[in-house]
Design a protein around this motif. Structure first.
Motif, PDB file in Angstrom:
ATOM      1  N   ASN A   1       0.816  -1.209   0.000  1.00 48.80           N
ATOM      2  CA  ASN A   1       0.000   0.000   0.000  1.00 48.80           C
ATOM      3  C   ASN A   1       0.851   1.261   0.000  1.00 48.80           C
TER       4      ASN A   1
ATOM      5  N   THR B   1       1.717  -3.835  -7.515  1.00 48.20           N
ATOM      6  CA  THR B   1       1.457  -3.758  -6.076  1.00 48.20           C
ATOM      7  C   THR B   1       0.062  -4.257  -5.741  1.00 48.20           C
TER       8      THR B   1
ATOM      9  N   SER C   1      -2.462  -2.481  -5.268  1.00 50.64           N
ATOM     10  CA  SER C   1      -3.027  -1.576  -4.272  1.00 50.64           C
ATOM     11  C   SER C   1      -4.310  -0.977  -4.836  1.00 50.64           C
TER      12      SER C   1
END
Length: 436
Positions: free
Chosen positions: A171, A210, A212
């Motif tokens: 994150n 990622t 995220s």
């Protein structure tokens, strides 16, 4: 001699900005390595580093002749910070709260001095440079040390395989990659368009790896907000951008409660960083009983067994260190009055100024994109007035740009030149090709 002195001072200013933001970026990793898990303001190395970089920045802007003018913050920000300090009077853990409010004040103050004293162009130069360094370092970490650069623990199945680079968590890495995209799409600069597009592409791919969700969703919304600011006049901006802010916040809120996990077991799994609905329920129950004053700044999470989380929370909620919502975290620590002051200073007034002032489309687009991203990001992560959080510091940069905090720099004509946003550059090239 004067010119040489001015160049040296400018280099000191840029160096202090780079050093500060690098400390912000590696801060979570240093804290985890120290085994502190966020229980205080960080290691002695970080504290000394922040004090030194802050001192260098103040020295540079004073040496350039800006005087105390460059050391001011907007009045609404000053009032919000003052309330945070006043709340120490009833803080559950005074020592921890004091450390946290000092670090928060330094981080906020640094952002405004950098923009006010350094000017628009130099502050963006610092940000672009440090984010390129971070992007390269993140890729190198993934390639050279995948055991650190990628979440590989089977104990956290929801995170397995997600890239985190040097940032310690996907994150954090996702937010840094997203802000890199915004700065190189809307931020002026003299880089060749092909170089900027390469950086944007590299940051976009890293953000994708990622996984995220918050940063991925908010960067799209922020890009739309910046494009609206560039494309339409004030009449449409005044309605479209606030509406976009509200809708994006509502969608993130609902998604975090109802759609973030595929099973009830996953919702209850604290290691998956879901279960926000249960966390927020704890915060809201406390706020219902203590809405006026709260616990005192920084005194809800990680302050020992006197924390209200042990009274109002159950299960894994007692084991986490953050509320995953910047607004609720402020509500339970500085109360409804403090939250109102923070929202007025960082969201309402900056947005109004952006949508009603005569700020140039190029600069306004970057400011509104950064502001929209940070406002939405705080719906699922905590960074607003949260010590040296990267997104929190970038929100203060966005607020400084929205306030036109570089006004003297404009009047002196030091930074009126600059590059075009990517959208404008691509439109210009398209028109050229069409004419040919």
């Amino acid at each position: 001699m004067a010119s040489s002195s001015g160049t040296l001072t400018s280099r000191i200013l840029i160096f202090s900005g780079l050093a500060f933001f690098l400390l912000v970026l590696i801060g979570p990793v240093i804290t985890n390595m120290d085994g502190q898990n966020g229980t205080d303001s960080g290691s002695l190395l970080r504290q000394v580093g922040y004090i030194l970089t802050f001192g260098l920045l103040v020295f540079a802007v004073l040496r350039e002749g800006h005087g105390t003018w460059a050391l001011k913050v907007p009045l609404p920000i000053g009032i919000a910070l003052a309330w945070c300090w006043i709340s120490l009077a009833w803080a559950i853990n005074f020592d921890v709260a004091l450390q946290r409010v000092v670090l928060t004040t330094i981080s906020v103050w640094f952002a405004f001095i950098l923009v006010r004293g350094g000017g628009y162009e130099r502050s963006l130069e610092v940000l672009r440079l440090v984010l390129v360094i971070a992007l390269v370092a993140n890729y190198l970490t993934v390639w050279l040390d995948p055991s650190f650069g990628i979440h590989l623990s089977y104990d956290v199945t929801a995170l397995y395989g997600n890239w985190r680079g040097m940032m310690g968590h996907k994150n954090f890495a996702g937010a840094v990659a997203a802000i890199t995209i915004l700065l190189f799409v809307f931020g002026p600069g003299r880089l060749h368009l092909a170089v900027r597009l390469t950086i944007i592409a590299a940051a976009t791919y890293f953000l994708y790896k990622t996984q995220s969700k918050t940063s991925g969703g908010m960067v799209v919304i922020a890009l739309i907000a910046g494009w609206i600011f560039l494309r339409f006049d004030r009449t449409i901006r005044r309605f479209a951008i606030p509406l976009l802010m509200v809708l994006s916040a509502a969608m993130l809120f609902l998604d975090s409660i109802f759609f973030s996990a595929t099973s009830y077991d996953q919702i209850l799994n604290p290691k998956a960083f879901t279960g926000r609905g249960l966390i927020w329920g704890t915060l809201l129950r406390y706020a219902q009983d203590n809405w006026l004053l709260g616990t005192g700044f920084g005194s809800f999470w990680n302050v020992g067994f006197e924390s209200p989380v042990y009274t109002y929370g159950t299960g894994f909620v007692r084991e986490i260190s953050v509320g995953h919502n910047g607004y609720l975290d402020l509500l339970v620590t500085i109360g409804a009055p403090g939250l109102a002051l923070a929202l007025i200073a960082t969201v309402i007034v900056p947005t109004v100024r952006l949508l009603t002032s005569a700020v140039s489309a190029r600069r306004g687009a970057l400011a509104v994109a950064l502001l929209v991203f940070c406002v939405g990001h705080n719906c699922t992560e905590s960074s607003l007035f949260e010590r040296d959080s990267f997104v929190g510091v970038m929100m203060m940069i966005a607020v400084a740009y929205a306030y036109g905090w570089y006004a003297r720099d404009e009047r002196k004509g030091q930074s009126s030149a600059g590059g075009q946003d990517v959208f404008a550059a691509l439109r210009k090239r398209t028109k050229t090709v069409t004419q040919i």
